[in-house]
Design a protein around this motif. Sequence first.
Motif, PDB file in Angstrom:
ATOM      1  N   VAL A   1     -12.408  63.752 102.661  1.00  0.00           N
ATOM      2  CA  VAL A   1     -11.269  64.711 102.024  1.00  0.00           C
ATOM      3  C   VAL A   1     -10.225  64.229 101.474  1.00  0.00           C
ATOM      4  CG1 VAL A   1      -9.769  66.377 102.514  1.00  0.00           C
ATOM      5  CG2 VAL A   1     -11.857  66.296 103.653  1.00  0.00           C
ATOM      6  N   ASP A   2      -9.454  63.098 102.228  1.00  0.00           N
ATOM      7  CA  ASP A   2      -8.235  62.480 101.701  1.00  0.00           C
ATOM      8  C   ASP A   2      -8.203  60.969 101.949  1.00  0.00           C
ATOM      9  OD1 ASP A   2      -7.747  62.937 104.112  1.00  0.00           O
ATOM     10  OD2 ASP A   2      -5.621  63.670 103.792  1.00  0.00           O
ATOM     11  N   PRO A   3      -9.207  60.296 101.820  1.00  0.00           N
ATOM     12  CA  PRO A   3      -9.033  58.647 102.463  1.00  0.00           C
ATOM     13  C   PRO A   3      -8.139  58.065 101.445  1.00  0.00           C
ATOM     14  CG  PRO A   3     -11.130  59.265 101.044  1.00  0.00           C
ATOM     15  CD  PRO A   3     -10.641  60.321 101.502  1.00  0.00           C
ATOM     16  N   PRO A   4      -7.519  56.935 101.929  1.00  0.00           N
ATOM     17  CA  PRO A   4      -6.744  56.196 100.965  1.00  0.00           C
ATOM     18  C   PRO A   4      -7.453  55.470  99.871  1.00  0.00           C
ATOM     19  CG  PRO A   4      -7.263  54.794 103.019  1.00  0.00           C
ATOM     20  CD  PRO A   4      -7.849  56.551 103.174  1.00  0.00           C
ATOM     21  N   TYR A   5      -6.863  55.186  99.006  1.00  0.00           N
ATOM     22  CA  TYR A   5      -7.376  54.610  97.579  1.00  0.00           C
ATOM     23  C   TYR A   5      -6.864  53.046  97.294  1.00  0.00           C
ATOM     24  CZ  TYR A   5      -9.156  54.979  92.602  1.00  0.00           C
ATOM     25  OH  TYR A   5      -9.955  54.712  91.562  1.00  0.00           O
ATOM     26  N   LEU A   6      -7.609  52.001  97.471  1.00  0.00           N
ATOM     27  CA  LEU A   6      -7.188  50.739  97.586  1.00  0.00           C
ATOM     28  C   LEU A   6      -8.130  49.910  96.816  1.00  0.00           C
ATOM     29  CD1 LEU A   6      -6.961  50.495 101.655  1.00  0.00           C
ATOM     30  CD2 LEU A   6      -5.103  50.971  99.803  1.00  0.00           C
ATOM     31  N   ASN A   7      -7.687  48.484  96.474  1.00  0.00           N
ATOM     32  CA  ASN A   7      -8.614  47.591  95.849  1.00  0.00           C
ATOM     33  C   ASN A   7      -8.783  46.455  96.809  1.00  0.00           C
ATOM     34  OD1 ASN A   7      -6.258  46.087  95.731  1.00  0.00           O
ATOM     35  ND2 ASN A   7      -5.942  46.637  93.666  1.00  0.00           N
ATOM     36  N   THR A   8      -8.031  46.560  97.991  1.00  0.00           N
ATOM     37  CA  THR A   8      -8.264  45.433  99.069  1.00  0.00           C
ATOM     38  C   THR A   8      -8.157  46.235 100.486  1.00  0.00           C
ATOM     39  OG1 THR A   8      -7.160  43.813  97.771  1.00  0.00           O
ATOM     40  CG2 THR A   8      -7.539  43.368  99.894  1.00  0.00           C
ATOM     41  N   ILE A   9      -9.304  45.915 101.454  1.00  0.00           N
ATOM     42  CA  ILE A   9      -9.395  46.557 102.522  1.00  0.00           C
ATOM     43  C   ILE A   9      -9.484  45.167 103.606  1.00  0.00           C
ATOM     44  CG2 ILE A   9     -11.687  47.025 102.394  1.00  0.00           C
ATOM     45  CD1 ILE A   9      -9.126  48.929 104.800  1.00  0.00           C
ATOM     46  N   GLY A  10      -8.518  45.422 104.645  1.00  0.00           N
ATOM     47  CA  GLY A  10      -8.643  44.384 105.934  1.00  0.00           C
ATOM     48  C   GLY A  10      -9.704  44.893 106.508  1.00  0.00           C
ATOM     49  N   VAL A  11     -11.061  44.336 106.647  1.00  0.00           N
ATOM     50  CA  VAL A  11     -12.052  44.635 107.646  1.00  0.00           C
ATOM     51  C   VAL A  11     -11.793  44.630 109.049  1.00  0.00           C
ATOM     52  CG1 VAL A  11     -14.700  44.307 108.152  1.00  0.00           C
ATOM     53  CG2 VAL A  11     -13.552  44.539 105.638  1.00  0.00           C
ATOM     54  N   PRO A  12     -11.672  45.406 109.937  1.00  0.00           N
ATOM     55  CA  PRO A  12     -11.200  45.165 111.361  1.00  0.00           C
ATOM     56  C   PRO A  12     -11.610  43.944 111.959  1.00  0.00           C
ATOM     57  CG  PRO A  12     -11.457  47.365 110.873  1.00  0.00           C
ATOM     58  CD  PRO A  12     -12.006  46.809 109.684  1.00  0.00           C
ATOM     59  N   ALA A  13     -11.199  43.240 112.801  1.00  0.00           N
ATOM     60  CA  ALA A  13     -11.692  42.084 113.314  1.00  0.00           C
ATOM     61  C   ALA A  13     -12.678  42.492 114.407  1.00  0.00           C
ATOM     62  CB  ALA A  13     -10.629  41.251 114.244  1.00  0.00           C
ATOM     63  N   GLY A  14     -13.931  42.027 114.388  1.00  0.00           N
ATOM     64  CA  GLY A  14     -14.995  42.563 115.158  1.00  0.00           C
ATOM     65  C   GLY A  14     -15.240  43.971 115.077  1.00  0.00           C
ATOM     66  N   GLY A  15     -15.187  44.327 113.688  1.00  0.00           N
ATOM     67  CA  GLY A  15     -15.350  45.750 113.410  1.00  0.00           C
ATOM     68  C   GLY A  15     -15.862  45.814 112.130  1.00  0.00           C
ATOM     69  N   TRP A  16     -16.092  47.035 111.445  1.00  0.00           N
ATOM     70  CA  TRP A  16     -16.359  47.551 110.210  1.00  0.00           C
ATOM     71  C   TRP A  16     -15.627  48.376 109.291  1.00  0.00           C
ATOM     72  CZ3 TRP A  16     -17.006  52.720 109.399  1.00  0.00           C
ATOM     73  CH2 TRP A  16     -17.238  53.269 110.424  1.00  0.00           C
ATOM     74  N   ALA A  17     -15.781  48.480 108.010  1.00  0.00           N
ATOM     75  CA  ALA A  17     -15.235  49.255 107.247  1.00  0.00           C
ATOM     76  C   ALA A  17     -16.219  49.934 106.135  1.00  0.00           C
ATOM     77  CB  ALA A  17     -13.967  48.870 106.510  1.00  0.00           C
ATOM     78  N   ALA A  18     -15.801  50.761 105.695  1.00  0.00           N
ATOM     79  CA  ALA A  18     -16.790  51.807 104.770  1.00  0.00           C
ATOM     80  C   ALA A  18     -16.080  52.107 103.644  1.00  0.00           C
ATOM     81  CB  ALA A  18     -17.702  52.932 105.422  1.00  0.00           C
ATOM     82  N   ILE A  19     -16.697  51.667 102.248  1.00  0.00           N
ATOM     83  CA  ILE A  19     -16.012  52.082 101.059  1.00  0.00           C
ATOM     84  C   ILE A  19     -16.896  52.632 100.189  1.00  0.00           C
ATOM     85  CG2 ILE A  19     -14.239  49.967 101.573  1.00  0.00           C
ATOM     86  CD1 ILE A  19     -15.878  48.650  99.225  1.00  0.00           C
ATOM     87  N   ARG A  20     -16.285  53.285  99.353  1.00  0.00           N
ATOM     88  CA  ARG A  20     -16.996  54.177  98.221  1.00  0.00           C
ATOM     89  C   ARG A  20     -16.429  54.132  96.881  1.00  0.00           C
ATOM     90  NH1 ARG A  20     -19.871  59.830 100.791  1.00  0.00           N
ATOM     91  NH2 ARG A  20     -20.864  58.727 102.668  1.00  0.00           N
ATOM     92  N   PHE A  21     -17.163  54.065  96.004  1.00  0.00           N
ATOM     93  CA  PHE A  21     -16.503  54.056  94.558  1.00  0.00           C
ATOM     94  C   PHE A  21     -17.762  54.507  93.648  1.00  0.00           C
ATOM     95  CE2 PHE A  21     -18.123  49.781  95.300  1.00  0.00           C
ATOM     96  CZ  PHE A  21     -18.515  49.517  94.105  1.00  0.00           C
TER      97      PHE A  21
END
Length: 304
Positions: free
Chosen positions: A236-256
């Motif tokens: 719905v309203d995720p942040p719009y970035l060009n750099t993401i700090g992938v969590p230590a021992g975790g994951w991040a999902a990006i879409r474009f």
Amino acid sequence: MLGPGQTINALITTDQQTGKYSMSVGPYMSARNVTFQEISSVGYFQYSGSTSNNFPLSAPLPSFNDTLVIKTVMDGLRSLGPVKVPREIDTNLFITIGLNVQKCTSKTPSQNCKGSHGGVMAASMNNVSFIRPNISLLEAYYKKINGHFTEDFPSFPQKVYDFVNQAPNDIPSDTQSTIGTRTKVLEYGSRVQIILQDTGTVTTENHPIHLHGHNFYVVGYGTGNYKPEAASFNLVDPPYLNTIGVPAGGWAAIRFTANNPGVWFMHCHMELHLSWGLSVVLIVKNGQGILEALPRPPADQPRC
């Protein structure tokens, strides 16, 4: 939390009583057994009309490795309102990121092989350590100059294990990555989702991953190994970035949406990790018509 090379717009509302106010900034270090400069900084806001010469003490900072604080910051990041996040996905990539150890081949190992188990430190995405060629990849791609890169970057890691908790970090041969200038080709206009998974090979760490040529929506993130059935996405309203700090021992999902044709670098913004190979190149093909295609090089382009 801002990672190296990361930018963000912040709205500061000056609705307090006239006076002087402090803002504190401190380092965040998520890797284990790594030395760093634990230096804090303090900035001040001063309202017009303030007569006080005394500056307030800075607010107390969290500990340098407080990952819970970082997650709390991420929980609060939103776009200003509903945004057009790609709902249907054409290209799915699952990319592991992290450090690894290569076998020592130096004739002077005591000088050049100071990684764990007598190896050489390296970094990789999907077990591939990126090698920068001695020619511009954009030029090689545009002019169809063969031999400088391949188009076979894997969409899924070549080695599968418990990425966070049971990474193979005992024997250098188990932690080795392949090397090469391997790229991933995307169709123009394709809707892309990338799962960035941190690994515990050598150490888990918050890696600031930066993508050139596109901004992206951070639709999800979490700790541990990514499990699609348990992941919760904000479409719905995720942040719009060009750099993401992938969590230590975790994951991040990006879409474009891949709507900027060209050759685009995606890499860790920690320079040491970048030099070790923690990067990949995404090639976005031309679309239809002149406005969806790479422009010709300018006539006065400087030559090396």
